[in-house]
Every structure is written in C-alpha cells, then in structure tokens.
Design a protein around this motif. Structure first.
Motif, PDB file in Angstrom:
ATOM      1  N   LEU A 252       0.975  -1.329   0.113  1.00 28.44           N
ATOM      2  CA  LEU A 252      -0.158   0.274   0.142  1.00 28.44           C
ATOM      3  C   LEU A 252       1.085   0.991   0.305  1.00 28.44           C
ATOM      4  N   ASN A 253       1.996   0.857   0.887  1.00 28.21           N
ATOM      5  CA  ASN A 253       2.968   2.062   0.931  1.00 28.21           C
ATOM      6  C   ASN A 253       3.702   2.722  -0.601  1.00 28.21           C
ATOM      7  N   VAL A 254       3.740   2.031  -1.332  1.00 27.49           N
ATOM      8  CA  VAL A 254       4.289   1.628  -2.680  1.00 27.49           C
ATOM      9  C   VAL A 254       3.076   2.154  -3.590  1.00 27.49           C
ATOM     10  N   GLU A 260       1.892   9.475  -5.765  1.00 30.91           N
ATOM     11  CA  GLU A 260       2.261  10.995  -5.641  1.00 30.91           C
ATOM     12  C   GLU A 260       3.400  11.075  -7.017  1.00 30.91           C
ATOM     13  N   ARG A 261       3.753   9.929  -7.698  1.00 32.50           N
ATOM     14  CA  ARG A 261       4.176  10.128  -8.380  1.00 32.50           C
ATOM     15  C   ARG A 261       3.921  10.426  -9.575  1.00 32.50           C
ATOM     16  N   ILE A 262       2.704  10.305 -10.065  1.00 35.17           N
ATOM     17  CA  ILE A 262       1.962   9.996 -11.112  1.00 35.17           C
ATOM     18  C   ILE A 262       1.115  11.613 -10.844  1.00 35.17           C
ATOM     19  N   GLY A 263       1.617  12.984 -10.456  1.00 33.49           N
ATOM     20  CA  GLY A 263       1.144  14.324  -9.419  1.00 33.49           C
ATOM     21  C   GLY A 263      -0.335  13.864  -8.577  1.00 33.49           C
ATOM     22  N   GLY A 264      -0.452  13.347  -7.935  1.00 31.49           N
ATOM     23  CA  GLY A 264      -1.541  13.042  -6.450  1.00 31.49           C
ATOM     24  C   GLY A 264      -2.430  12.406  -6.600  1.00 31.49           C
ATOM     25  N   LYS A 265      -3.242  12.770  -5.632  1.00 27.60           N
ATOM     26  CA  LYS A 265      -5.095  11.713  -5.844  1.00 27.60           C
ATOM     27  C   LYS A 265      -5.695  12.434  -6.883  1.00 27.60           C
TER      28      LYS A 265
END
Lengths: 369, 369
Positions: A252-254, A260-265
């Motif tokens: 889940l952490n991953v 986050e890496r793709i731009g957030g929620k």
C-alpha cells in the motif's frame, strides 16, 4: 502447486496488482515492534490522511478485510441494543444489516430498488421518521449493482439530523473522492484489494473525534476491533495491537508513492474516471445497457444488463475461456447481468482487448454457437 | 521507500520467510470466488488437517492475526456472561483474560509464577474449585517467557471435568506437536508468521464438533468471526465469508508442501527440536541460564536471563548493530532477560554466527565498552 493460470482480471476484487506492488510483496519480513515497522506504519498513515483529506480524522490499519471494520463501527460506536439506520442499495448494504443484527444492535432499514442510489430526500424522510437511530450506514459504492451513492449529499443530511455517518467505502476508496473532514464523515473503511490494487489482507479505517468520543462509553467493544486500543498502540508506538499484515502495508505504501509520482490524488482519480468511461461506452457500443441509474454509475465496477435471451453466467464463462476474468452478476441478478471491474492494474490495451473479446462472445451466444 | 536494512531475524514473529515462500508472495492475484481459489483453499485446509491430526476437527482460515481467533473462541463458544478459566503463565495468557473480559464474559484466573508452566494438578484443583466455568484457556507456548505448557496432560484434566479446551497455539503450531482429535482439544488457533515461517496476515483455527454444537445456541456471535458462517462458506464454496489474504494462503500452501517434501510433519518438528537445542546449549555455554523451568523449554523461543549487571535491552541493541534482530524481554522482564526466536527461515550457520556475535556482545558489555 495449485497454481492458477494467468487471466486478465476485470474482477470485483481481489484485482490485479501493479508489478511494483507484487515485487514489494516478496520483501523479507521484519518485526512489527521494530523501528523499521514504525517508520513504514507512520509514513503509510500520513499518506492516507492526505489522500482522504482526514486531517482531523484518525486513520488506522487493521489486520482484516474491510468487513472487519464494518463490525468495528457497530461494536465501538453504537450502544448495545441501539438503533442504526441501514441504507440498502444492494448486497453490501444487506451485509451491513447482518453485521448490525449479529452484534446485538437494531437495524432500521431504508432500502431502494437495485440499480438506484439512496437520494438525499429519501434519507431525510427516513431520519424524520426514525429520530432515535444513533447512526446511518451508507454503501458509498455498491459492488453488486455498480451504483455510486451521492455520499457528500447524504452525509450532509445525516449531519443535519446529528447522526453518526458510517461509510462502507470498500470498493470506492482510491477511485471515488473522499473528503473525510469536509463532508463530516465519522467512520469510513475500505480494504487493500480494491481500487488501491494491493493484495487482500489489510483494511483501512478512518474515525472522527465524535465517533471516538462516543466509543469511550460503549461497553464490550471486544479486543480485536477495539478502535481505542488501536489508537493507543498507534500513538505510543506506530504499530497495531496484534501483528499487522506487513507485506500488504509495504505494498500500500508503494502504491501511495506511485500516486504521488503521477501527480497526486486527483490525477489518480482521473485515471479511474477515464477507465470507467471507456468501459461504459464500450459496453453501450455493443448495444447493451447499464444496470445503474444514469448519473450514479460506479467508477470501479460496471454492472451490465445482458441482451435478451443471453445469460450473464454464459458471458462470464465464455470470457474466462478467452482469458478474461470478469465478475458474475450478484445474487438474484446472476443471469440477467454480468459485471466488469475496473480496478487495479489495467493497461488501456487490456480494456480494448477485453471489449473485443466481449463482442465475439456476444456474437457467439446470439448465434447459439 | 521506507525500506528496512536486512537483519538476520531471531524474532518472536514475524519471522524470516523461506525464499520459496517470499517468491510465492509476489504471485499475481485472482478472485476468491474462482475455481483456482477453491482449489488452493481446499488443498491448504486438507494439508493442515493432516498436519494437526484433526480428522474430526474442522480447520478454517481467517483474514486476521491469531488474536482474532482468540476473540472468536470467546464469542462463539462461551455464553454471554459465562465463566472461563483462564490459565496465565505470561503475557499472552493475560491477553486471553482481556479478550474474555472485553467480550462480556467472566474470567476466573489461574496464574503461575513467570517461567513456569501450569501443572496438571494445579489445573485439576482450579477446576474442582470452579465447576461452573464453561471452558479452559491454555497458552500452549508462552512467547513472553519461552515456556511450553504440557498441553496433552492439561487437556486430559480439562476433559475429565467436561470443559471445552481453548488453545492459544500462536507460537507453537508448526513447531510443537498438536494431535487435535487424540488430545481432545476444542479450539486451537495460530497465525502464519510464527513457526510456519509465512508473512503475517493469516490465522488458522481448528474447531471440535462439541464446540460447534455449542455455538448454535450462542447469541450475538457477530459477523466477522462467526465460526458457523465460516463453515457454511467453506462447505458450500471452499472460501471465506469476506476476502481472504490470498498471498499468505499461497505461501502457507507452499510451506506445507516443503514439509511434505522433507519427509512430513515429524521430520519438520525434528528440525525445530534440533534448532532449539543448539540455541539453548549455545546460550548455556556462554554462562547464562534460561528463564523457563527445566523440562518445559519452548521449541520456538528461548528466554535468556542476562548475567548480573548487564541489561537485556543493551544486549538487544548491540546485537542489532551487529546485524541480528533478537527479541527484547517482554514487559516487566525487559531488563533482566532477552529472547532468541528460533522460527522460520534459519540456516544452521546463522545460529553459529549469532551465538558468536552474542559472545562478543556479552564480552563488550562486561568490559563496559
């Protein structure tokens, strides 16, 4: 070894996991009372708080499926023998009623015709008739019918009546927006194997201060799902009372880092929105209609009415033979519907292929092949 | 990513997993309502039945830690307000008492001095004094003190008094023998992350016909741990009521096949016996004594008394710096003891290295380095 053949999954969950997630699942174990675990737990909780916009709410991790936290909501936040307004729009609303009853509380039911959501005015009326309920349960996304309830509006009504709001977000969290604080929610729960695309075994719960305050006066909360005990362990040592499913927490952490890496929620939610639209229009292009009332279609699962004379079970079986695992229609709708899940790891080309295979299957079945 | 540095684990659990097990953890998911899952579930349950010699007992898999099934034993098989004789030889016996109380049942406690087991004559006496208890709880292996209770003899006494026997076998199952039918046990539970060497997230429960018969008349068993519901799902579809932790079930299946390949249960138990002896004699050779009373030493964890003037916490910390994660002493014994777990993946050379490092650490601490 009993080893399943690889199918492309369009299931209701467990869903296919991202390669990064599967890799993380095979990490060597470590103690849940170690500094390493505390760091992992804290980081995961903080990321979930941000994702769920729960700055005032408390996020907890449970070694259970989502239904475990459903049970926790009843045992921690409803008085023994107390009443709960259970809204039912499908099978998982019915499960909530069973959980209320089997834990010695009294369900008052507001049930609508399958395929529909609960409308705010219906909830308002039910609460006017039943001012003595302590809480309202809402299935955010009903997996059995592919309907998304208007959670924000329903929660507003429930709060006007000063009721606690319990949200089954099992097949919603991670795909449908949740603004925990702003919407005035009290309990929201989900599990790892749905829209986050992590293997099953981990549940997530979020709890409001009002709910926690109430728990202090509820007797016999049990041990395993005693939310106050979870808070104590989390505050004192960033861990859980009993051993947590560490691989799923790492996974889940991953995925939260991938988000986050793709731009957030909101970028992540857009992926789900696009995917759902693509599947819905693909299904309609094949001449079929959706089970969900227009405007309330689920972002995570599409329930499709089969064309006249064709059984949903046959569609399911033939699609499996072609290498695609869809989901059968649920309960009484096994024959007249089938379902296509949109969760987890699902490259666009899988969707194109699946829709093409579906076209072939419908063709074969129409021709009586 | 929050990524722990690799330590060699001599923990109380989670323990290090076999490479085959870790590989299996990263398998792609599939539906828990599929034929593939049913095959996996059935095969795993059948192997556990054989391993636990539970031909008359029913084996079930739970999406929880072992404590979940501890709670299930109380809610399913003890009347609300009913009495339970809780035997306590350390911290996990105390946990059973908490579980009994927090679920609205009444514990009657038989507690012995830490380091000791419960002796059959002590249990007999307690049951004579308390003929109205409905069940007896026994911690088979007490993780906090490294003591193995004489389960077979204790169960015999409990059955003479016609009581149900609940066994916390969390840190025993897979290392200490269990003959479910022959010993007359009623509930035995464990979890994946101990002697089977699988990651945490899965619990195993075994239930006698007498226990299940009694459950039918117990109200408010709840939903999540309603054992009769688990049996219904298992009988009808070889699955669980809510989503199971599939990766851990695959991993458990793998380890049960490893056990078969090396010659079956008794060959596997011998590995644990040899390993425990090696660690105990290594510790004694360093001039230390064991916390457990002689003849009752645990096959899965050794609790060591630190030499005068040396703190168990310092031993723990220094060993970590050298790359070995032992377990701290538990609760009140944090300073006067430390613990060495023997579970999971542990090649003999790791033990030799660990004992060598321990010698160095004691030496450093004695010299006040």
């Amino acid at each position: 070894m009993v080893w399943p053949k690889p199918l492309k999954l369009f299931t209701a969950g467990p869903v296919a996991c991202f390669p990064e997630v599967l890799e993380a699942m095979s990490f060597q174990m470590f103690s849940h009372r170690s500094k390493e675990y505390r760091d992992l737990h804290r980081d995961t909780v903080k990321r979930l708080e941000a994702f769920l916009e729960a700055r005032r709410g408390t996020v907890l991790l449970f070694p259970s499926s989502g239904t475990g936290v459903m049970e926790a909501s009843v045992r921690n936040f409803v008085s023994p023998g107390g009443k709960v307004l259970v809204t039912i729009i499908g099978s998982f609303g019915k499960r909530y009623r069973e959980v209320v009853e089997s834990n010695g509380r009294v369900p008052v039911v507001l049930e609508v015709e399958p395929g529909n959501p609960v409308l705010p005015e219906e909830l308002d009326e039910a609460l006017k008739k039943n001012p003595d309920v302590e809480a309202v349960t809402i299935t955010y996304n009903e997996t059995s019918t592919g309907v998304l309830n208007p959670l924000k509006e329903l929660a507003k009504i429930a709060k006007e009546h000063e009721k606690l709001v319990f949200v089954d977000a099992v097949s919603a969290m991670g795909a449908a927006d949740i603004k925990f604080d702003e919407w005035g929610l009290d309990v929201v729960f989900s599990s790892s194997q749905k829209a986050f695309g992590v293997p099953p075994g981990l549940a997530i719960g979020v709890f409001s201060e009002d709910a926690l305050e109430k728990a202090r006066n509820i007797p016999n909360r049990g041990w395993y799902f005693d939310v106050l005990k979870y808070i104590k362990y989390q505050e004192e040592q960033w861990s859980t009372p009993s051993t947590p499913p560490i691989p799923q927490i790492i996974a889940l952490n991953v995925i939260l880092r991938v988000i986050e890496r793709i731009g957030g929620k909101y970028e992540w939610l857009k992926i789900y929105e696009r995917r759902a639209k693509k599947i819905r229009s693909g299904v309609k292009a094949l001449g079929m209609t959706l089970f969900a009332r227009e405007g309330y279609e689920s972002p995570t699962i599409t329930c499709v009415r089969t064309p006249p004379g064709i059984s949903g079970l046959d569609v399911y079986k033939r699609m499996r033979e072609k290498g695609y695992e869809l989901a059968k229609g649920y309960g009484q709708f096994k024959k007249t519907t089938f379902r296509i899940g949109h969760m987890g790891y699902m490259p666009d080309e899988y969707i194109d292929e699946m829709l093409k295979a579906l076209e072939e299957v419908l063709d074969e079945l129409r021709k009586g092949k």
